[in-house]
Design an enzyme around this catalytic site. Structure first.
Site, PDB file in Angstrom:
ATOM      1  N   ASP A  84     -36.203  38.891 -25.318  1.00  0.00           N
ATOM      2  CA  ASP A  84     -34.830  39.405 -25.335  1.00  0.00           C
ATOM      3  C   ASP A  84     -34.081  38.844 -26.541  1.00  0.00           C
ATOM      4  O   ASP A  84     -34.448  37.788 -27.075  1.00  0.00           O
ATOM      5  CB  ASP A  84     -34.084  38.977 -24.066  1.00  0.00           C
ATOM      6  CG  ASP A  84     -34.691  39.592 -22.810  1.00  0.00           C
ATOM      7  OD1 ASP A  84     -35.359  40.627 -22.928  1.00  0.00           O
ATOM      8  OD2 ASP A  84     -34.484  39.017 -21.731  1.00  0.00           O
TER       9      ASP A  84
HETATM   10  N1  URA Z   1     -38.300  37.200 -19.416  1.00  0.00           N
HETATM   11  C1  URA Z   1     -37.003  37.505 -19.715  1.00  0.00           C
HETATM   12  O1  URA Z   1     -36.188  37.685 -18.816  1.00  0.00           O
HETATM   13  N2  URA Z   1     -36.666  37.582 -21.010  1.00  0.00           N
HETATM   14  C2  URA Z   1     -37.512  37.350 -22.038  1.00  0.00           C
HETATM   15  O2  URA Z   1     -37.119  37.408 -23.199  1.00  0.00           O
HETATM   16  C3  URA Z   1     -38.845  37.029 -21.714  1.00  0.00           C
HETATM   17  C4  URA Z   1     -39.211  36.966 -20.399  1.00  0.00           C
END
Ligand code: URA
Length: 235
Positions: free
Chosen positions: A103
């Protein structure tokens, strides 16, 4: 391999552009200037420079990036700069892709490569490559929440419960959570499912490969043979 073709394959532009680079005297090979674009070299173990910058020849690119917050894992980012803007142009020209996505606000270990099989092997859920996340939670993570994460939680739009492979408390509000899958927002959704909330998320390992402590945020490096082996291992 002819120098022009070699440079082209390493991401230095079209064949014509590479020919011009060499003819302009901007290239050395194994420490010697070379202005003949058709000179033949064995690429194995070769190092060339372009404008003084050294580039070891690599048939395939395997890279590790320490992703900072505020970057999107997309070629066409919408709200923030792309992680690809952190890489030099020849690597972009080679078509490196991220191995899965983090993310925008997640930091830490992100792999990139131009080897499709490698990307598939590491990101396909079938191969269950463990990914370790350091999760800073909004509220203390209690034993009940850890048990629930290990036993499996039900997330909307997922066919069955998702369980962590491991979950270790680092401090009251920080855990190391190991997942086999890479579902959309998986860590954040799992923490929400047990009644908590992710405040900060950092990926600290993939397979047996840990994020190097000496790699600053935004920095990248080539992966060596040993690191590629560690990726394939489960520890
Ligand atoms: N899980 C999440 O919620 N975000 C990420 O970036 C990776 C795994």
């Amino acid at each position: 391999m002819q120098l022009e073709r070699l440079l082209h394959g390493q991401g230095f532009g079209t064949r014509k552009a590479c020919r011009a680079l060499v003819r302009a005297g901007r290239v050395t090979v194994n420490g010697e200037p070379c202005d003949d674009p058709f000179a033949d070299f064995d690429p194995a173990g070769l190092t060339f420079t372009v404008d003084g910058e050294p580039w070891p020849y690599r048939e395939k690119a395997y890279l590790l990036l320490n992703k900072p917050a505020g970057y999107e894992c997309s070629q066409r980012p919408i709200h923030h700069p792309s992680v690809f803007s952190l890489l030099p142009e020849p690597l972009l020209n080679r078509g490196v892709q991220t191995v899965g996505r983090l993310d925008e606000d997640t930091t830490g270990l992100l792999l990139l490569s131009d080897d499709g099989q490698f990307i598939h092997r590491l990101s396909s859920p079938r191969h269950k490559v463990p990914k370790v996340y350091q999760v800073t939670a909004k509220h203390p993570v209690d034993a009940g929440q850890i048990d629930a994460l290990l036993n499996g939680v039900v997330l909307r739009d997922e066919p069955g419960p998702l369980a962590a492979l491991a979950c270790e408390a680092v401090s009251q509000q920080v855990i190391h959570l190991t997942l086999a899958e890479g579902k959309y927002h998986q860590v954040k959704r799992m923490l929400a499912a047990v009644g908590n909330r992710v405040e900060a998320l950092k990926r600290v390992a993939v397979g047996g490969l840990a994020l190097p402590e000496d790699l600053p945020e935004g920095g990248w490096r080539w992966l060596g043979e040993r690191e590629l082996e560690l990726l394939a291992s489960r520890k």
